[in-house]
Design an enzyme around this catalytic site. Sequence first.
Site, PDB file in Angstrom:
ATOM      1  N   ARG A   1      -3.069  -6.875  -0.545  1.00 36.26           N
ATOM      2  CA  ARG A   1      -2.265  -6.291  -0.298  1.00 36.26           C
ATOM      3  C   ARG A   1      -0.514  -6.656   0.365  1.00 36.26           C
ATOM      4  NH1 ARG A   1      -2.451  -0.930   3.103  1.00 36.26           N
ATOM      5  NH2 ARG A   1      -4.212  -0.905   0.858  1.00 36.26           N
TER       6      ARG A   1
ATOM      7  N   HIS B   1      -4.943  -5.988   4.606  1.00 35.56           N
ATOM      8  CA  HIS B   1      -5.559  -6.073   3.390  1.00 35.56           C
ATOM      9  C   HIS B   1      -4.404  -7.262   3.118  1.00 35.56           C
ATOM     10  CE1 HIS B   1      -7.001  -2.748   1.534  1.00 35.56           C
ATOM     11  NE2 HIS B   1      -6.975  -2.133   2.467  1.00 35.56           N
TER      12      HIS B   1
ATOM     13  N   ASP C   1     -10.731  -2.209  -0.486  1.00 31.18           N
ATOM     14  CA  ASP C   1     -11.156  -0.835  -0.708  1.00 31.18           C
ATOM     15  C   ASP C   1     -11.841  -0.840  -2.341  1.00 31.18           C
ATOM     16  OD1 ASP C   1      -9.506  -0.420   2.301  1.00 31.18           O
ATOM     17  OD2 ASP C   1      -7.675   0.507   0.328  1.00 31.18           O
TER      18      ASP C   1
ATOM     19  N   GLU D   1     -11.995   5.812   6.599  1.00 30.29           N
ATOM     20  CA  GLU D   1     -11.914   5.481   4.915  1.00 30.29           C
ATOM     21  C   GLU D   1     -13.004   5.068   4.791  1.00 30.29           C
ATOM     22  OE1 GLU D   1      -6.696   5.054   5.144  1.00 30.29           O
ATOM     23  OE2 GLU D   1      -8.491   3.115   4.817  1.00 30.29           O
TER      24      GLU D   1
ATOM     25  N   HIS E   1     -13.399   1.254   2.725  1.00 25.70           N
ATOM     26  CA  HIS E   1     -12.282   0.337   3.976  1.00 25.70           C
ATOM     27  C   HIS E   1     -12.973  -0.823   4.924  1.00 25.70           C
ATOM     28  CE1 HIS E   1      -8.569  -0.588   5.653  1.00 25.70           C
ATOM     29  NE2 HIS E   1      -9.208  -1.405   6.930  1.00 25.70           N
TER      30      HIS E   1
END
Length: 205
Positions: A76, A120, A127, A184, A187
């Site tokens: 990301r 990320h 993910d 999460e 993740h």
Amino acid sequence: MNAQARPPAFVDAAAVIPGLAVDMRYFGTDNFVGARVDGYEAPVCILTQQAATALAAVQRDLAPRKLGLKVFDCYRPKAGVAHFVRWAREADNSTKERYYPHVAKTNLFREGYIASRSGHSRGSTVDLTLVRLPGGDELDMGTPFDFLSPQSGLHGKVNAEARANRKILADAMRARGFIPYDKEWWHFTLRNEPFPNTYFDFPVR
């Protein structure tokens, strides 16, 4: 280094992992922001070579169980993280019911669901979920991807099937060197990531 160029240490994970299902949610509008996220110019899962290689091993390990992997987000860019930060400061709550019904938008950072610096961006965090093979149907994990709620945590209250499916995913990822994130279920970060202190900003393309 040219900020627009993908460094040679990064690869298109789908080119390294046969059969990887790719559903890059931040390239489209089906996400908690409700819009395409800055820095996502193509629906491509980019990872460091090391993370992609480890994920390929997970995919191979799951194959005898007729299971495979589907990725929702990989590398990301920092621009994407900045977009999340701006969104969190806006008054708009149009995605609240679907994505964060149990948490106030103003608390998403404090409670660890969104970070102003994301792992990320280091390129070795992913993910993902499990799918059945053939067909590619997602397994029941109790909550959808990016459902920002205590229910999505590793110890969240979900049914027995979802709890078992989360364990299959977590065990498979741990076996190949990935560390889960307790808030999460989707993740994971590679334990020995090659860029533990570097946050990249080249676009996903």
